[in-house]
Design a protein around this motif. Structure first.
Motif, PDB file in Angstrom:
ATOM      1  N   GLU B 227      46.248  40.660  38.144  1.00 36.72           N
ATOM      2  CA  GLU B 227      46.120  39.802  39.330  1.00 36.72           C
ATOM      3  C   GLU B 227      46.732  40.464  40.557  1.00 36.72           C
ATOM      4  O   GLU B 227      46.206  40.374  41.670  1.00 36.72           O
ATOM      5  N   SER B 228      47.890  41.126  40.357  1.00 36.33           N
ATOM      6  CA  SER B 228      48.550  41.780  41.488  1.00 36.33           C
ATOM      7  C   SER B 228      47.717  42.956  41.972  1.00 36.33           C
ATOM      8  O   SER B 228      47.624  43.217  43.169  1.00 36.33           O
ATOM      9  N   ALA B 231      45.015  41.612  44.029  1.00 31.39           N
ATOM     10  CA  ALA B 231      45.510  41.169  45.334  1.00 31.39           C
ATOM     11  C   ALA B 231      45.640  42.354  46.288  1.00 31.39           C
ATOM     12  O   ALA B 231      45.363  42.237  47.481  1.00 31.39           O
ATOM     13  N   ALA B 237      43.666  37.653  44.418  1.00 29.42           N
ATOM     14  CA  ALA B 237      44.313  37.638  43.105  1.00 29.42           C
ATOM     15  C   ALA B 237      43.396  37.064  42.030  1.00 29.42           C
ATOM     16  O   ALA B 237      43.570  37.317  40.848  1.00 29.42           O
TER      17      ALA B 237
END
Ligand SMILES: [Zn+2]
Lengths: 321, 318
Positions: B227-228, B231, B237
């Motif tokens: 997710e990071s 992002a 994300a």
């Protein structure tokens, strides 16, 4: 302090010079379009790109030549601009250049087949005249031979991929073979995401090499410059016998935004500055760029003279009594 | 089925239908056995189709399954005489990392691992498995003791990452991780590291400088959580799935990249489906690896670890 007024700008504009709207450090590479150039002629704060530079902190406008002469430190607020690796070597070494550069033949691969990665590398190569984000080699500092590495944030924010990790590791191995002190100037956004797990593993590789340097009782001085984050901060750059930083350098493990999102509270203004780290016991000293050469020379000199109790006893002033 | 994951839904629905038909057969005396048999075969095929072709993102979900076995589960099943020790002697005791001494096949070993919580209360105590500097310093202290007394070290890795917080930065999160990387390279004892769930970045690496690194089949290990990564790469994300697919973070990927030494198979559907079987598979691997490393002298162990990491990385030469 030189002040640059609007008339000067208009004159330059008349000669069809290149302009950028905000030629502060962060935007220095934004191409000056015709529209921007037009705009530049009408606003007083704007300065011609290349010739002049506006401090991103205090707004002082410098002639680029003056800024270079002043080791790229703002005369108004002492803001330390980023230095390229060649500029850094020029500012430190006795001859201004390395006596031997290491591993210039190592170049970036695309281990994860990440789309667009090698194109970006080619762009940065063309813009910087470097093969990758770190220069390593041997040089002379204050009359003493050293092995030195300097990261260059113009190249992929000096993030650490396989080449950076390998070059730093090999430089440390050279320091061991030649029994020389090792100095590393870090500046890095952290891991090279496009190389995924291989990037992460460079942290372990470089740190393992430092464990050997440590065992050989050789000196390692880490100098952190703006910015030193993530995987670089959490590996070799925190492992100096002396950890030094330039004033105002931003240094940390996690980025400010990530931390704010996690803890949902406001962070102090000086959070993750070199001064903040010094206050929290994470650094030995914060050294102004004008004093860097002298400080490092002294430190190296104090570790290069004959070591141990024997040498001390031989030269001790008590001996003559 | 408790804690079902979205991609398991078709299978769960099918299994529910089979249950219902069986109940009908019993309660109403109508014979559905042919249909049940047919559906059971279908369920078997579907399970094979789902679990035999897990995507990276599905593996990430399995690695994060709330019932996935934790370090303390493995410690209980793999070792005897576990004595937990506490504290870094500098600041505090970080419950997101556990460790101590125990016996493996009758021999003393040191065990260290990230510990996630089993429920909300436990998770708060464990800080969701995300350590502060004192956690890594506790781990280091425990491992240095293993080095001193010549005990093999076994590390269980399961963390989303090192804790990104104000206090962590103040106390030197970077330095704590960095020091572990350097010091683990110097230990004169065998170090075996097993990623049992999530291997999040520097927080995972801080106890992973081993002679052998192994991963459970459905665990992940990455420079950054998917997710990071999403992002940063795409400013979104929610594209974690896309990041998981492209960043090569699964056990088979890392084996192919030459980062890990082996993949430990999981029971069909994930480690949480059969903890005993999973622990037994892990035990076999530890025993094998300890046997192999047992032939190396302390200096050879250090050299072996150095070369392992020296060889990781891909670059070209001019
Ligand atoms: Zn300024």
């Amino acid at each position: 302090m030189r002040k640059v007024g609007a008339p000067v700008l208009k004159d330059l504009f008349g000669k069809k010079r290149k302009f950028a709207t905000v030629p502060s450090e962060t935007l220095a590479r934004v191409p000056a379009s015709a529209d921007m150039a037009k705009e530049a002629g009408t606003k007083e704060k704007e300065v011609p790109e290349g010739l002049m530079n506006k401090c991103p902190h205090c707004g002082t406008i410098h002639y680029s030549k003056d800024l270079e002469k002043n080791l790229r430190v703002c005369k108004g607020c002492q803001y330390h601009y980023a230095m390229s690796a060649p500029e850094r070597l020029q500012s430190l070494l006795d001859e201004g250049v390395l006596t031997e550069e290491f591993d210039t033949n190592l170049i970036t691969a695309n281990p994860l087949d990440f789309p667009g990665y090698l194109e970006k590398i080619e762009q940065d190569k063309a813009n910087t005249d470097l093969n990758e984000a770190v220069i390593t080699g041997e040089g002379i500092l204050g009359g003493n031979r050293i092995v030195i590495g300097v990261m260059d944030s113009r190249f992929r924010m000096a993030s650490m991929g396989s080449v950076v990790g390998e070059k730093i590791t090999r430089a440390i191995e050279q320091a061991i073979d030649r029994r020389l002190p090792f100095i590393l100037f870090s500046a890095s956004g952290g891991a090279r995401m496009q190389e995924g797990i291989l990037s992460l593993m460079q942290m372990a590789k470089t740190s393992a090499a430092l464990s050997r340097l440590d065992r050989e009782r050789l000196l390692f001085i880490s100098v952190m410059t703006n910015p030193t984050y993530g995987g670089v901060s959490a590996s070799f750059s925190s492992l100096g016998d002396y950890n030094i930083a330039e004033p105002g350098a931003m240094i940390g493990f996690a980025g400010r935004r990530v931390i704010e999102q996690t803890i949902r509270q406001e962070l102090p203004k000086d959070f993750q500055t070199a001064e903040f780290l010094l206050k929290n016991g994470q650094l030995d000293m914060v050294v102004h760029r004008k004093d860097m050469r002298t400080t490092l020379s002294k430190l190296v000199e104090m570790h290069t003279s004959r070591e141990g109790v024997e040498a001390w006893q031989e030269s001790s002033p008590l001996k003559s009594h | 089925m408790a804690g079902e994951l979205p991609f398991e839904k078709p299978l769960v629905e099918l299994q529910d239908k089979i249950k219902e038909l069986r109940r009908f057969t019993e309660e109403k005396g109508i014979d559905f056995s042919d249909e049940v048999q047919r559906l059971e075969q279908k369920a078997k095929d579907l399970a094979q189709q789902i679990y035999g072709n897990l995507t990276p993102w599905q593996r990430v979900q399995l690695a994060r399954h709330p019932e996935r076995p934790t370090t303390l589960d493995y410690i209980q099943l793999l070792f005897t005489d576990f004595i937990e020790v506490h504290g870094d002697r500098l600041f505090g005791d970080d419950h997101s990392i556990v460790g101590g001494i125990a016996k493996f096949d009758g021999h003393p070993v040191t065990v260290v691992g990230h510990q996630t919580g089993k429920d909300t209360k436990d998770n708060i105590k464990r800080n969701f498995g995300m350590a502060h500097p004192e956690g890594y310093r506790k781990a280091l202290r425990i491992m240095q003791q293993a080095d001193k007394f010549g005990r093999p070290i076994i590390c269980f890795i399961n963390t989303k990452g090192a804790y990104p917080g104000k206090s962590a930065e103040e106390r030197g999160q970077s330095e704590a991780i960095a020091r572990n990387l350097r010091e683990m390279a110097t230990f004169r004892v065998p170090i075996i590291c097993i990623v049992i769930g999530e291997g999040g970045s520097g927080g995972a690496l801080a106890i992973s400088v081993g002679n052998r690194i192994l991963m459970l089949e459905n665990s992940w290990y990455s420079v950054i959580a998917p997710e990071s990564a999403a992002a940063i790469l795409w400013r979104d994300a929610s594209l974690g799935m896309r990041a998981a697919e492209s960043m090569k973070i699964t056990a088979p990927d890392l084996f192919e990249l030459g980062v890990i030494d082996g993949v430990i198979p999981e029971p069909f559907g994930g480690a949480h489906r059969d903890l005993i079987a999973q622990a037994s598979a892990v035990k076999t691997v530890i025993a094998e690896q300890l046997e192999q490393l047992g032939h190396l002298t302390p200096d050879e162990l250090i050299q072996d670890r150095y070369e392992k990491f020296k060889n990781i990385g891909k670059y070209a030469t001019l």
